[in-house]
Design a protein around this motif. Structure first.
Motif, PDB file in Angstrom:
ATOM      1  N   ARG A  82       7.355  33.239  19.544  1.00 32.80           N
ATOM      2  CA  ARG A  82       6.116  33.911  19.188  1.00 32.80           C
ATOM      3  C   ARG A  82       4.995  33.575  20.181  1.00 32.80           C
ATOM      4  NH1 ARG A  82       2.300  33.327  13.941  1.00 32.80           N
ATOM      5  NH2 ARG A  82       1.167  31.948  15.329  1.00 32.80           N
ATOM      6  N   LEU A  95      -4.686  32.737  15.689  1.00 35.19           N
ATOM      7  CA  LEU A  95      -3.255  32.909  15.429  1.00 35.19           C
ATOM      8  C   LEU A  95      -2.393  32.101  16.387  1.00 35.19           C
ATOM      9  CD1 LEU A  95      -1.481  34.705  13.521  1.00 35.19           C
ATOM     10  CD2 LEU A  95      -1.370  36.356  15.370  1.00 35.19           C
ATOM     11  N   ARG A 106     -10.562  27.033  13.276  1.00 33.77           N
ATOM     12  CA  ARG A 106     -10.351  27.434  11.877  1.00 33.77           C
ATOM     13  C   ARG A 106     -11.589  27.067  11.050  1.00 33.77           C
ATOM     14  NH1 ARG A 106      -5.899  29.969   8.608  1.00 33.77           N
ATOM     15  NH2 ARG A 106      -6.808  29.801   6.573  1.00 33.77           N
ATOM     16  N   LEU A 160     -11.392  48.324  10.307  1.00 31.96           N
ATOM     17  CA  LEU A 160     -11.569  47.111  11.102  1.00 31.96           C
ATOM     18  C   LEU A 160     -12.695  47.291  12.129  1.00 31.96           C
ATOM     19  CD1 LEU A 160     -10.257  44.245  11.444  1.00 31.96           C
ATOM     20  CD2 LEU A 160      -9.272  45.180  13.518  1.00 31.96           C
ATOM     21  N   PHE A 243     -18.390  41.167  11.555  1.00 34.90           N
ATOM     22  CA  PHE A 243     -17.620  40.047  12.115  1.00 34.90           C
ATOM     23  C   PHE A 243     -18.201  39.588  13.442  1.00 34.90           C
ATOM     24  CE2 PHE A 243     -13.708  41.361   9.631  1.00 34.90           C
ATOM     25  CZ  PHE A 243     -13.541  40.141   8.995  1.00 34.90           C
ATOM     26  N   LEU A 329       4.551  44.629  -0.282  1.00 34.67           N
ATOM     27  CA  LEU A 329       4.494  43.453   0.613  1.00 34.67           C
ATOM     28  C   LEU A 329       5.754  42.608   0.461  1.00 34.67           C
ATOM     29  CD1 LEU A 329       0.850  42.034   0.184  1.00 34.67           C
ATOM     30  CD2 LEU A 329       1.791  43.062   2.247  1.00 34.67           C
ATOM     31  N   GLY A 406       1.926  33.907   4.353  1.00 33.92           N
ATOM     32  CA  GLY A 406       2.222  32.534   4.740  1.00 33.92           C
ATOM     33  C   GLY A 406       1.674  31.564   3.708  1.00 33.92           C
ATOM     34  N   ARG A 410      -2.201  27.083   7.809  1.00 32.83           N
ATOM     35  CA  ARG A 410      -2.246  28.260   8.673  1.00 32.83           C
ATOM     36  C   ARG A 410      -2.037  29.558   7.897  1.00 32.83           C
ATOM     37  NH1 ARG A 410      -1.690  26.812  14.796  1.00 32.83           N
ATOM     38  NH2 ARG A 410      -2.732  28.815  14.774  1.00 32.83           N
ATOM     39  N   VAL A 411      -2.311  29.502   6.602  1.00 32.98           N
ATOM     40  CA  VAL A 411      -2.199  30.719   5.781  1.00 32.98           C
ATOM     41  C   VAL A 411      -3.127  31.785   6.359  1.00 32.98           C
ATOM     42  CG1 VAL A 411      -4.050  30.036   4.175  1.00 32.98           C
ATOM     43  CG2 VAL A 411      -2.182  31.505   3.364  1.00 32.98           C
ATOM     44  N   CYS A 412      -2.750  33.052   6.176  1.00 33.27           N
ATOM     45  CA  CYS A 412      -3.539  34.161   6.712  1.00 33.27           C
ATOM     46  C   CYS A 412      -4.988  34.051   6.262  1.00 33.27           C
ATOM     47  CB  CYS A 412      -2.961  35.491   6.229  1.00 33.27           C
ATOM     48  SG  CYS A 412      -3.945  36.889   6.763  1.00 33.27           S
ATOM     49  N   GLY A 414      -7.122  36.366   6.603  1.00 35.33           N
ATOM     50  CA  GLY A 414      -7.615  37.680   6.197  1.00 35.33           C
ATOM     51  C   GLY A 414      -6.986  38.211   4.914  1.00 35.33           C
TER      52      GLY A 414
HETATM   53  C1  HEM Z   1      -1.354  42.883   4.704  1.00 35.76           C
HETATM   54  C2  HEM Z   1      -2.015  42.372   5.716  1.00 35.76           C
HETATM   55  C3  HEM Z   1      -1.710  41.054   6.386  1.00 35.76           C
HETATM   56  C4  HEM Z   1      -0.548  40.330   6.408  1.00 35.76           C
HETATM   57  C5  HEM Z   1       0.778  40.654   5.744  1.00 35.76           C
HETATM   58  C6  HEM Z   1      -0.811  39.134   7.193  1.00 35.76           C
HETATM   59  C7  HEM Z   1       0.115  38.118   7.410  1.00 35.76           C
HETATM   60  C8  HEM Z   1      -0.178  36.910   8.020  1.00 35.76           C
HETATM   61  C9  HEM Z   1       0.708  35.766   8.070  1.00 35.76           C
HETATM   62  C10 HEM Z   1       2.111  35.697   7.470  1.00 35.76           C
HETATM   63  C11 HEM Z   1       0.068  34.762   8.718  1.00 35.76           C
HETATM   64  C12 HEM Z   1       0.584  33.340   8.950  1.00 35.76           C
HETATM   65  C13 HEM Z   1       1.374  33.220  10.211  1.00 35.76           C
HETATM   66  C14 HEM Z   1       1.969  31.825  10.382  1.00 35.76           C
HETATM   67  O1  HEM Z   1       1.763  30.932   9.565  1.00 35.76           O
HETATM   68  O2  HEM Z   1       2.685  31.649  11.374  1.00 35.76           O
HETATM   69  C15 HEM Z   1      -1.224  35.287   9.131  1.00 35.76           C
HETATM   70  C16 HEM Z   1      -2.155  34.591   9.860  1.00 35.76           C
HETATM   71  C17 HEM Z   1      -3.354  35.138  10.293  1.00 35.76           C
HETATM   72  N1  HEM Z   1      -3.891  36.359   9.920  1.00 35.76           N
HETATM   73 FE1  HEM Z   1      -3.053  37.713   8.699  1.00 35.76          FE
HETATM   74  N2  HEM Z   1      -2.109  39.180   7.634  1.00 35.76           N
HETATM   75  C18 HEM Z   1      -2.699  40.324   7.161  1.00 35.76           C
HETATM   76  C19 HEM Z   1      -4.009  40.738   7.350  1.00 35.76           C
HETATM   77  C20 HEM Z   1      -4.924  40.088   8.154  1.00 35.76           C
HETATM   78  C21 HEM Z   1      -6.279  40.522   8.397  1.00 35.76           C
HETATM   79  C22 HEM Z   1      -6.936  41.740   7.746  1.00 35.76           C
HETATM   80  C23 HEM Z   1      -6.828  39.634   9.302  1.00 35.76           C
HETATM   81  C24 HEM Z   1      -8.206  39.590   9.930  1.00 35.76           C
HETATM   82  C25 HEM Z   1      -9.141  40.483   9.813  1.00 35.76           C
HETATM   83  C26 HEM Z   1      -5.805  38.635   9.601  1.00 35.76           C
HETATM   84  C27 HEM Z   1      -5.958  37.586  10.478  1.00 35.76           C
HETATM   85  C28 HEM Z   1      -5.091  36.519  10.577  1.00 35.76           C
HETATM   86  C29 HEM Z   1      -5.359  35.336  11.407  1.00 35.76           C
HETATM   87  C30 HEM Z   1      -6.577  35.111  12.281  1.00 35.76           C
HETATM   88  C31 HEM Z   1      -4.265  34.468  11.215  1.00 35.76           C
HETATM   89  C32 HEM Z   1      -4.062  33.085  11.847  1.00 35.76           C
HETATM   90  C33 HEM Z   1      -4.559  32.005  10.912  1.00 35.76           C
HETATM   91  C34 HEM Z   1      -4.349  30.592  11.457  1.00 35.76           C
HETATM   92  O3  HEM Z   1      -3.331  30.314  12.094  1.00 35.76           O
HETATM   93  O4  HEM Z   1      -5.229  29.750  11.199  1.00 35.76           O
HETATM   94  N3  HEM Z   1      -4.672  38.946   8.885  1.00 35.76           N
HETATM   95  N4  HEM Z   1      -1.354  36.590   8.667  1.00 35.76           N
END
Ligand code: HEM
Length: 470
Positions: A82, A95, A106, A160, A243, A329, A406, A410-412, A414
């Motif tokens: 990744r 991310l 964070r 967005l 944002f 989902l 997640g 490191r949960v999402c 957003g």
């Molecule tokens: C249905 C929609 C979404 C899904 C299924 C999703 C899924 C995920 C997952 C599984 C992770 C964790 C990855 C890991 O642990 O390796 C993640 C991290 C992240 N997501 Fe989402 N996401 C979604 C929407 C969003 C939105 C709307 C945003 C921002 C506007 C966003 C921003 C991020 C960021 C910045 C991370 C990294 C967090 C970190 O590592 O501290 N995501 N997302």
């Protein structure tokens, strides 16, 4: 006797019964990694395997997942594949950042995603959904066929772009959405060289030309940031509360550098719209094949809208709509795998006393795709049954068996934003229109950057006649 109709079982690859050869594995990974997994991945709690010389542990046990993602999260870093794909694009965005940079970022970014701010975006989510829904008006009474997969990507992108920049983007082409598409599809691919773990200076043929697109894109983001900074300097109150303003306010020694702000803008664009778009499209598809569920949602949506409740309240007031989205989902997690690598030797002991070694360097695959379809955790795993997620049944779903966003540090970030956006978009669209599958609707889930429908999702959109019972 249970009188409910049989639930819809949407398309997905069947578990493999014979392990593929090495050559086949490469082909499958390039074509569609979702087709790789064999029966054990859907029936066993964990599997030890060797993947191109890389020791790998496939983990589907909630306790073991909790250990890796939460309890001992400090011992796990992002996996190499990744990072090889995404880091050149997103650099130190949240991310892809690691270690102290991630920790500081964070902390700086968290306040932007508090429920208060996410709720503040409800108005934009509503406005953009309503604007987008007008597109279907032109089809007239008899309706017309639209590719819902593309449409949902356009809609979530519009949301967005509004919440990120309030439309104040500096782009010479005037087609920012096209720039984004080009960037994501040129750059965001796994190349065979990534699988072979070739060093990053070895060119990736699948991504040639990507660098130029990336440079162009970063220039747009930088110019947009400069324009906003100038506005904020002249008069802070004239800058929109989006944002971009919130991120720029996090600049400083304990917060973010200018480069990190740029990286995070790219990250929000990359992580923040296609994910939600995919799940929205799969929801509309599954619902169109589940008439009783669709009727329940339509009643719920019509009733809430009739009360005049504000969009920020809809998520709580529409449990059936939320459940329909969460069940999509589950079956089509937009992020189908969450991978880690152990930093130093570790182990975990199951409640039955089995010891699982997690030696330094081992790749740990936590895969929502298999976890969400796992025989040990779900009744009728392949069936679309949103009732699982209704408040009265929700308690029976363990925290670590459903991981679309997640878990752990490191949960999402957003997740709340995405859920609120999804419910608002579904409510606006389904209040006005019906989305029906046709003979041409034959999606097949394929893992690219996200879980997307191959063949698109052509669906017939017709205006609804809303009965006004009140
Ligand atoms: C249905 C929609 C979404 C899904 C299924 C999703 C899924 C995920 C997952 C599984 C992770 C964790 C990855 C890991 O642990 O390796 C993640 C991290 C992240 N997501 Fe989402 N996401 C979604 C929407 C969003 C939105 C709307 C945003 C921002 C506007 C966003 C921003 C991020 C960021 C910045 C991370 C990294 C967090 C970190 O590592 O501290 N995501 N997302």
């Amino acid at each position: 006797m249970d009188m409910r109709p049989d639930p819809f079982v949407p398309p997905a690859p069947l578990p493999r019964t014979v392990p593929p050869s090495r050559l086949e594995i490469i082909r499958i990974i390039l074509r569609n990694p979702l087709e790789l997994w064999g029966e054990p991945s859907y029936t066993l709690p964990w599997i030890r395997t060797n993947f191109f010389g890389q020791r790998t542990l496939i983990v589907n046990d909630p306790g073991l997942i909790k250990h890796v993602l939460v309890d001992n999260a400090n011992n796990y870093r992002m996996s190499d594949v990744r990072q090889l794909v995404l880091r050149p694009i997103l650099r130190d965005g949240l991310l892809t950042a690691e270690g102290p940079v991630w920790k500081r970022s964070r902390k700086a970014v968290a306040p932007i995603f508090t429920p208060r701010h996410a709720q503040g975006f409800a108005g934009q989510m509503l406005r953009q959904s309503e604007d987008y829904a007008r597109k279907y008006e032109g089809a007239g009474e008899a309706g017309a066929i639209f590719d819902i997969s593309t449409d949902m990507t356009e809609l979530t992108f519009a949301i967005l772009a509004d919440t990120l920049f309030s439309g104040e983007i500096v782009t010479s082409s005037g087609h920012f959405a096209d720039d984004v598409n080009e960037l994501l599809h040129r750059m965001g691919r796994v190349d065979p060289m990534d699988l072979m773990r070739a060093p990053s200076w070895v060119p990736r043929v699948t991504r040639i030309g990507g660098q130029k697109v990336l440079e162009k894109f970063r220039a747009i983001v930088r110019n947009t940031m400069d324009m906003r900074l100038a506005k904020m300097k002249a008069d802070r109150s004239s800058a929109p509360e989006d944002f971009l303003t919130l991120l720029l306010e996090q600049a400083g020694p304990d917060g973010l550098t200018k480069e990190e702000i740029e990286d995070n803008i790219l990250t929000f664009i990359g992580a923040g719209h296609e994910t939600t778009a995919r799940a929205l499209a799969w929801t509309l598809y599954c619902v169109s094949n589940s008439p009783h569920i669709r009727e329940g949602m339509e009643e719920e949506i019509d009733a809430v809208l009739a009360t005049g409740a504000k969009p920020v309240e809809w998520l709580d007031m529409m449990p059936q709509t939320r459940a329909a989205f969460e069940e999509a989902l589950r079956l089509y997690p937009p992020a189908p795998s969450i991978n880690r690598a152990a930093i130093s030797d570790d182990f975990w002991t199951s409640p039955k006393g089995e010891r699982v070694e997690l030696e330094a360097g081992v790749t740990v695959l936590v895969m929502p795709w298999t976890l969400h379809r796992h025989e040990l955790h779900w009744d009728r795993p392949r069936a679309y049954m949103p009732e699982r997620f209704l408040p009265e049944n929700r308690a029976s779903i363990g925290r670590f068996q459903f991981l679309p966003f997640g878990a752990g540090p490191r949960v999402c970030i957003g997740a709340t934003f995405a859920l609120q956006e999804a419910v608002i978009a579904l409510a606006v669209l389904m209040h006005r229109y019906r989305f029906d599958s046709t003979d041409q609707t034959n999606p097949w889930p394929v893992q690219k950057l996200t879980t997307q429908p191959k063949n698109g999702l052509p669906m017939r959109v017709t205006p609804r006649i809303i009965s006004t019972k009140a």
